[in-house]
Structures are given as C-alpha cells and as structure tokens.
Design an enzyme around this catalytic site. Structure first.
Site, PDB file in Angstrom:
ATOM      1  N   ASN A 158       0.794  -1.231   0.000  1.00  0.00           N
ATOM      2  CA  ASN A 158       0.000   0.000   0.000  1.00  0.00           C
ATOM      3  C   ASN A 158       0.821   1.273   0.000  1.00  0.00           C
ATOM      4  O   ASN A 158       0.450   2.275  -0.602  1.00  0.00           O
ATOM      5  CB  ASN A 158      -0.985  -0.018   1.172  1.00  0.00           C
ATOM      6  CG  ASN A 158      -0.273  -0.040   2.511  1.00  0.00           C
ATOM      7  OD1 ASN A 158       0.719  -0.738   2.688  1.00  0.00           O
ATOM      8  ND2 ASN A 158      -0.773   0.753   3.449  1.00  0.00           N
ATOM      9  N   ALA A 239       1.235 -12.740   9.266  1.00  0.00           N
ATOM     10  CA  ALA A 239       2.025 -12.671  10.497  1.00  0.00           C
ATOM     11  C   ALA A 239       1.971 -13.991  11.253  1.00  0.00           C
ATOM     12  O   ALA A 239       2.987 -14.474  11.770  1.00  0.00           O
ATOM     13  CB  ALA A 239       1.515 -11.535  11.374  1.00  0.00           C
ATOM     14  N   GLU A 256       3.776  -5.342  12.355  1.00  0.00           N
ATOM     15  CA  GLU A 256       2.882  -4.190  12.193  1.00  0.00           C
ATOM     16  C   GLU A 256       1.738  -4.642  11.301  1.00  0.00           C
ATOM     17  O   GLU A 256       1.938  -4.871  10.105  1.00  0.00           O
ATOM     18  CB  GLU A 256       3.649  -3.029  11.550  1.00  0.00           C
ATOM     19  CG  GLU A 256       4.786  -2.498  12.391  1.00  0.00           C
ATOM     20  CD  GLU A 256       4.295  -1.788  13.647  1.00  0.00           C
ATOM     21  OE1 GLU A 256       5.082  -1.584  14.557  1.00  0.00           O
ATOM     22  OE2 GLU A 256       3.093  -1.449  13.695  1.00  0.00           O
ATOM     23  N   CYS A 290      -3.164   1.425   6.699  1.00  0.00           N
ATOM     24  CA  CYS A 290      -3.531   0.696   7.927  1.00  0.00           C
ATOM     25  C   CYS A 290      -4.128   1.620   8.971  1.00  0.00           C
ATOM     26  O   CYS A 290      -4.799   1.165   9.886  1.00  0.00           O
ATOM     27  CB  CYS A 290      -2.298   0.024   8.489  1.00  0.00           C
ATOM     28  SG  CYS A 290      -1.034   1.195   8.968  1.00  0.00           S
ATOM     29  N   GLU A 471       7.722   0.685  16.282  1.00  0.00           N
ATOM     30  CA  GLU A 471       8.780   1.241  15.434  1.00  0.00           C
ATOM     31  C   GLU A 471       8.882   2.730  15.736  1.00  0.00           C
ATOM     32  O   GLU A 471       7.876   3.372  16.057  1.00  0.00           O
ATOM     33  CB  GLU A 471       8.444   1.018  13.958  1.00  0.00           C
ATOM     34  CG  GLU A 471       8.411  -0.470  13.548  1.00  0.00           C
ATOM     35  CD  GLU A 471       7.938  -0.680  12.119  1.00  0.00           C
ATOM     36  OE1 GLU A 471       6.954  -0.061  11.693  1.00  0.00           O
ATOM     37  OE2 GLU A 471       8.596  -1.469  11.403  1.00  0.00           O
TER      38      GLU A 471
HETATM   39  N1  LIG Z   1       0.530  -1.651  10.825  1.00  0.00           N
HETATM   40  C1  LIG Z   1       1.106  -1.119   9.757  1.00  0.00           C
HETATM   41  O1  LIG Z   1       2.029  -0.287   9.849  1.00  0.00           O
HETATM   42  C2  LIG Z   1       0.631  -1.525   8.391  1.00  0.00           C
HETATM   43  C3  LIG Z   1       1.049  -0.776   7.307  1.00  0.00           C
HETATM   44  C4  LIG Z   1       0.606  -1.138   6.018  1.00  0.00           C
HETATM   45  C5  LIG Z   1      -0.221  -2.243   5.827  1.00  0.00           C
HETATM   46  N2  LIG Z   1      -0.590  -2.965   6.901  1.00  0.00           N
HETATM   47  C6  LIG Z   1      -1.476  -4.115   6.724  1.00  0.00           C
HETATM   48  O2  LIG Z   1      -1.033  -4.911   5.620  1.00  0.00           O
HETATM   49  C7  LIG Z   1      -2.165  -5.500   4.980  1.00  0.00           C
HETATM   50  C8  LIG Z   1      -2.133  -5.170   3.499  1.00  0.00           C
HETATM   51  O3  LIG Z   1      -0.854  -5.476   2.967  1.00  0.00           O
HETATM   52  P1  LIG Z   1      -0.633  -6.825   2.139  1.00  0.00           P
HETATM   53  O4  LIG Z   1      -1.885  -7.245   1.448  1.00  0.00           O
HETATM   54  O5  LIG Z   1       0.600  -6.662   1.330  1.00  0.00           O
HETATM   55  O6  LIG Z   1      -0.337  -7.873   3.315  1.00  0.00           O
HETATM   56  P2  LIG Z   1       0.214  -9.350   3.117  1.00  0.00           P
HETATM   57  O7  LIG Z   1       0.332  -9.910   4.469  1.00  0.00           O
HETATM   58  O8  LIG Z   1      -0.565 -10.084   2.098  1.00  0.00           O
HETATM   59  O9  LIG Z   1       1.685  -9.154   2.481  1.00  0.00           O
HETATM   60  C9  LIG Z   1       2.639  -8.370   3.128  1.00  0.00           C
HETATM   61  C10 LIG Z   1       4.026  -8.850   2.712  1.00  0.00           C
HETATM   62  O10 LIG Z   1       4.191 -10.167   3.205  1.00  0.00           O
HETATM   63  C11 LIG Z   1       4.576 -11.030   2.154  1.00  0.00           C
HETATM   64  N3  LIG Z   1       4.077 -12.369   2.469  1.00  0.00           N
HETATM   65  C12 LIG Z   1       2.854 -12.876   2.170  1.00  0.00           C
HETATM   66  N4  LIG Z   1       2.751 -14.154   2.615  1.00  0.00           N
HETATM   67  C13 LIG Z   1       3.949 -14.449   3.217  1.00  0.00           C
HETATM   68  C14 LIG Z   1       4.480 -15.591   3.865  1.00  0.00           C
HETATM   69  N5  LIG Z   1       3.773 -16.729   3.992  1.00  0.00           N
HETATM   70  N6  LIG Z   1       5.762 -15.547   4.363  1.00  0.00           N
HETATM   71  C15 LIG Z   1       6.491 -14.411   4.243  1.00  0.00           C
HETATM   72  N7  LIG Z   1       6.052 -13.284   3.621  1.00  0.00           N
HETATM   73  C16 LIG Z   1       4.791 -13.307   3.125  1.00  0.00           C
HETATM   74  C17 LIG Z   1       3.972 -10.405   0.914  1.00  0.00           C
HETATM   75  O11 LIG Z   1       4.613 -10.863  -0.255  1.00  0.00           O
HETATM   76  C18 LIG Z   1       4.205  -8.935   1.193  1.00  0.00           C
HETATM   77  O12 LIG Z   1       5.524  -8.587   0.852  1.00  0.00           O
HETATM   78  C19 LIG Z   1      -3.375  -4.919   5.656  1.00  0.00           C
HETATM   79  O13 LIG Z   1      -3.846  -5.817   6.653  1.00  0.00           O
HETATM   80  C20 LIG Z   1      -2.846  -3.664   6.319  1.00  0.00           C
HETATM   81  O14 LIG Z   1      -3.617  -3.269   7.428  1.00  0.00           O
HETATM   82  C21 LIG Z   1      -0.202  -2.629   8.190  1.00  0.00           C
HETATM   83  N1  LIG Z   2       4.671   2.619   9.699  1.00  0.00           N
HETATM   84  C1  LIG Z   2       3.829   3.580   9.245  1.00  0.00           C
HETATM   85  C2  LIG Z   2       2.672   3.188   8.596  1.00  0.00           C
HETATM   86  C3  LIG Z   2       1.721   4.054   8.005  1.00  0.00           C
HETATM   87  C4  LIG Z   2       0.660   3.625   7.253  1.00  0.00           C
HETATM   88  C5  LIG Z   2       0.443   2.257   6.878  1.00  0.00           C
HETATM   89  O1  LIG Z   2      -0.419   1.863   6.095  1.00  0.00           O
HETATM   90  C6  LIG Z   2       4.272   4.989   9.494  1.00  0.00           C
HETATM   91  O2  LIG Z   2       3.554   5.950   9.226  1.00  0.00           O
HETATM   92  O3  LIG Z   2       5.422   5.125   9.983  1.00  0.00           O
END
Ligand SMILES: NC(=O)c1ccc[n+]([C@@H]2O[C@H](COP(=O)([O-])OP(=O)(O)OC[C@H]3O[C@@H](n4cnc5c(N)ncnc54)[C@H](O)[C@@H]3O)[C@@H](O)[C@H]2O)c1
Ligand SMILES: N/C(=C/C=C\C=O)C(=O)O
Length: 490
Positions: A158, A239, A256, A290, A471
């Site tokens: 994202n 995760a 995260e 997120c 972080e």
């Molecule tokens: N808390 C935060 O800072 C934050 C920030 C951005 C996005 N997000 C969350 O991320 C999600 C959207 O992102 P997404 O669709 O890319 O998430 P995702 O979990 O599908 O993928 C994230 C990363 O993990 C990798 N991945 C997927 N399966 C894996 C596995 N089995 N082993 C190791 N790596 C693997 C993917 O290739 C990608 O690089 C949403 O839930 C969003 O809320 C959280």
């Molecule tokens: N880690 C952060 C995430 C922000 C948005 C994620 O979707 C940051 O702002 O440092």
C-alpha cells in the site's frame, strides 16, 4: 532493465549486483490486461545467495561508527530526493492504472521515504545507554548495544517505498545488514532505489533485495537459520504464518498489522475541521492505509448534521486515474481486492444497512480506457450493527461506517470492542475529555482533533491483533540491536 519485448524486467539486488532470476512473475496492468513488468520469482536459492552476501558484509558494516553509517544514509536520502519525481511516477503507475495517485506519491510516499533515511541518519547519533552504581559493593553496571546481524524486512503493497525504507533505514543505521522483500504487487521503486545504493556508499551486501511471492521467497527468508530477526508489515494471517516458521529459531519479531480504526466525534467537535479530516482519514490512498478510519462514532445530538455534511464531502472526494494530479484517490490494487471490498458492501445491504453514497449509489465517471480499472467510489454505510463484519473486520478499502452514540462510557466500550488496536481519532473541544478518552481507547496511536501527524521519535504500532512491538527512533533502535548489561567490580 528492459527485458523481453521492451517490458520492465526487475532483477534481484544481491551483494551489490543486479542478478537475473531463474523464473519471473508476470505483473499485469489490469486496465489494459497487458503484462506491465516481470518480477523475479525468487526462491531458496536466491535467499541463500542474499544471506551469503549479507553475512560477508556484516563485519565491515557493523564495525563502522554510527557517524560513518549516518553519512551514508544522508547521501542515500539526497539521491532519493533528487529522483523524487521519477520515483513518484513509478510508485503511482506501478501495476498500471490501478496505482495510487501521482499527487499522493509526490507529496507523501516518496518524501517520507527520503525523510526516513534522514531521520534515522540523525537519530542513530543520539542514543544513550544506561548506567547504575552499587557503591556498597564497589560495582558499576552499564548497558551496551550492538547490531543483531542479518535482518529480514518484509513490506506490503500500500505504501511501498515509504514502508520499505521505514525498515531499511533503522536496520542499517544500527549496523545490521538486510535482506528485504517488498510486495510482489509493487516492486518497482524498491528496484529503482537499488540503483542508487553504490553511489550513496552503501557497501555491497549491506542491502539485498529479493523479489517474489510471500509463500515462495518470503517463507524461505523468514525460516532461514542465519536470519535472527524479522520486521514484518502486512496482514494478520501472514504474520501468523511468519510466527510459525520463525518459532523454531526463536527469532526476534516486529509485527505491524491491520486495524479497524475508530473516529470518536463528540457534540462539541469542530465539524469544519473534523469533517474534511475524517473524509481524508477514511479515503486517502483508496482507504488502503492501515491507519485509515473505518468506523465513525458520532454523538447523537449532532449525528444528522454530521452525516449530511460528511456524505456531501465524501461525494466531493475525486476518484480519478492515478496520473490525474487533481484526483484524490485512484484505483484499488487488484481485481480480487476490489471484489473483496465490494463483498462487504453487499453483506451490509443484506443486513439491512443503508449505503448513503458510493458503491451502487452514485455513478463513477472515468475515461473509456480506464473503465476496466479497479476503481470504486468512497462509500458510507449507516444503520449498521456493531456486530456486523463491516464494523468488526478490516476492509482496507474506501468504505467507512457511521453510527451514533450517547455517552462517553458507551462509545469507549464500543470502539474497543474489536480484535484490532492500531489507531484512533478523538474529536472534542474539551481538553480533559480528549486526554481521558485517548487513554481509555485500546489503540497504539490516538490522534485528537487531527489525523496522521507523525512523530517518528515516538512509538508507532498497534496492540491486540494489530501487531507486536513498535517502530520509531528508540523502538526501532532497540529492535535492531541486542542489549548487554556489563558489571564492573572495582
Ligand atoms: N501496521 C502497519 O504499519 C501496516 C502498514 C501497512 C499495511 N498494513 C497491513 O497490511 C495488509 C495489506 O498489505 P498486504 O496485502 O501486502 O499484506 P500481506 O500480508 O498479504 O503481504 C505483506 C508482505 O508479506 C509477504 N508475504 C505474504 N505471505 C507471506 C508468507 N507466507 N511468508 C512471508 N512473507 C509473506 C507479501 O509478499 C508482502 O511482501 C493490511 O492488513 C494492512 O492493514 C499494516
Ligand atoms: N509505519 C507507518 C505506517 C503508516 C501507514 C500504513 O499503512 C508509518 O507511518 O510510519
């Protein structure tokens, strides 16, 4: 690197070199159905090569002073800044016309990537350690910190470069070497950054990037015995998988994850500020942040007025092709994701909720060539129950629910009644109330009378199912180093 038929062909960056991969993923531009670029479909072999390079680079890099490492990060920040427009164009267009708007890439994504390196180049120079004395025993105790080793950094689609550099910068500033795996959906800017590393003075093997899918290269990376720590940003299911794979090696994890972020709007809120900010917090980046607001609790006495003005403002939030600088939001990342988001709206309708604007209510006007794109209008749902999946589950799209509440105690209980605990906003002119409510909300981050004002010095992250760890300046430093307590008897 141009590849077959002139298409962009990305290559892994290992040991300071771009290396071809044995197989590639075709990445499609969904608004044309054509292949957009080829992404390496890396696996164990590529991870092994990256580990070898990172292992070889670790002694030299970790023994450099923080001052020397800081200078390298500053140079990399300068080079990224000089390439800002090129990077912004790529970030916006990566994956064709379904990318983020050029304006958001120009004003948020890439400037924050530059700032990440500048910020950690500075913060690494100012950490302190701890010391105590036991005079009665003639002892002095103090702590020292040292880099851990090879860090695995896995980031989502994202905010591609923004979030990747938020991990790379503190990891290498602390003296680690890294193996990063960006999302296979948005790999281009990570690849472009690799072209700047040598010029910045990053030694070969300090930053290695392997492209590909999570199950194939991601799992090879997180389960590798010589990779002692993993910083992951993504979804909870992923995760969980990473925790399973890393458990046998007792790895250090930073997770995260997702959110179901509430906005709590009291009757004395300044609606002239609250409404535009809450529209932005609900729909920025197509709601694919997120930290986006997806549940809006409004005190009953102002509910009707808020709803009327909020829907009007949501209808003004312009959906356009990512290259249109006046667009407030572009397309969603994939057809599958668009269908997933739409499915929540269908469920809401089936539950008897009202869709006040957006999907299935208003008409989306797009140029003919983009009508195949994964676009969707900002959508507002009301008359939805707290138990609805729309109020419980992360949708990660331009959809938000608006519901009334009566008392402070009630809204705190309802806002906390989800498995997530990442971010929240509180709107009130009563300073005692904003402090009181903020402290009671189960969120790692609470913005009051504002949204997304980021203080990188302080902890960032969520509680409950939104993640493990934090972080930030001190938090990332502590994650990417091991601490040791030394006692000296005089
Ligand atoms: N808390 C935060 O800072 C934050 C920030 C951005 C996005 N997000 C969350 O991320 C999600 C959207 O992102 P997404 O669709 O890319 O998430 P995702 O979990 O599908 O993928 C994230 C990363 O993990 C990798 N991945 C997927 N399966 C894996 C596995 N089995 N082993 C190791 N790596 C693997 C993917 O290739 C990608 O690089 C949403 O839930 C969003 O809320 C959280
Ligand atoms: N880690 C952060 C995430 C922000 C948005 C994620 O979707 C940051 O702002 O440092």
């Amino acid at each position: 690197m141009a590849g077959r038929g002139g298409l962009l062909m990305l290559e892994n960056f290992i040991g300071g070199k771009f290396l071809p991969c044995s197989s590639y993923l075709d990445s499609y531009d969904p608004s044309t159905g054509e292949v957009y670029c080829h992404v390496p479909n890396s696996g164990k072999e590529e991870v092994e090569a990256a580990v070898e390079a990172a292992r070889a680079a670790f002694p030299g890099w970790s023994s450099r002073s923080p001052q020397e490492r800081s200078q390298v990060l500053q140079r990399l920040a300068d080079l990224l800044e000089q390439s800002l427009e090129e990077l912004a164009q790529a970030e916006s267009k990566d994956q064709g016309e379904r990318g983020k708007t050029i304006t958001l890439a120009r004003t948020m994504d890439i400037p924050r990537a530059v700032h990440n390196f500048r910020f950690f180049a500075s913060s690494i120079l100012h950490h302190t350690s701890e010391c105590t004395q036991m005079d009665h025993l003639g002892c002095l105790h103090y702590t020292v910190r040292a880099p851990v080793g090879i860090a695995a950094l896995i980031s989502p689609w994202n905010l591609p470069l923004y979030l990747l550099t938020w991990k790379i910068a503190p990891a290498i500033a602390a003296g680690n070497t890294v193996i990063a795996k960006p999302s296979e959906l948005t790999s281009v800017t990570a690849w472009m950054m690799c072209r700047l590393l040598e010029k910045a003075g990053v030694p070969p093997g300090v930053v290695n990037i392997v492209f590909g899918t999570g199950p194939r290269v991601g799992e090879a990376l997180v389960s590798h015995p010589e990779v002692p720590l993993i910083s992951f940003t993504g979804s909870q299911p992923t995760a969980e998988r990473i925790m399973q794979l890393s458990a046998p090696h007792c790895k250090k994890l930073s997770l995260e994850l997702g959110g179901k972020n509430p906005a709590v709007i009291f009757e004395d809120a300044n609606l002239a500020e609250c409404i535009p900010t809450t529209v932005r917090s609900s729909f920025a980046n197509q709601g694919e942040i997120c930290l986006c607001t997806s549940r809006i609790f409004v005190q009953r006495s102002i509910y009707s007025e808020f709803l009327k003005r909020f829907v009007e403002a949501a209808r003004m939030w312009k959906v356009g092709i990512p290259s249109d600088p006046s667009a407030d939001m572009g397309a969603l990342i994939s057809k599958a994701h668009l269908e997933k988001v739409r499915s929540y709206i269908k469920k809401a309708r089936m539950e008897g909720a009202q869709i006040l604007c957006g999907e299935g209510v208003d008409k989306l006007n797009l140029p003919p060539r983009n009508q195949a794109g994964y676009f969707m209008l900002p959508t507002v749902i009301t008359d939805v129950k707290d138990e609805s999946c729309c109020m419980k589950e992360e949708i990660f799209g331009p959809v938000t629910c608006v519901v009334p509440f009566d008392s402070e105690e009630e809204v705190i209980q309802r806002a906390n009644n989800v498995k997530y605990g990442l971010a929240a906003t509180v709107w009130s002119g009563n300073v005692g109330r904003v402090h009181r409510v903020a402290k009671k909300l189960q969120s790692g981050l609470v913005w009051t009378n504002c949204w997304l004002i980021r203080e990188l010095n302080l902890p960032f992250g969520g509680m409950k199912s939104s993640g493990v760890g934090r972080e930030g300046a001190k938090d990332s430093y502590e994650f990417f180093t091991e601490v040791k307590t030394i006692t000296v008897k005089h």
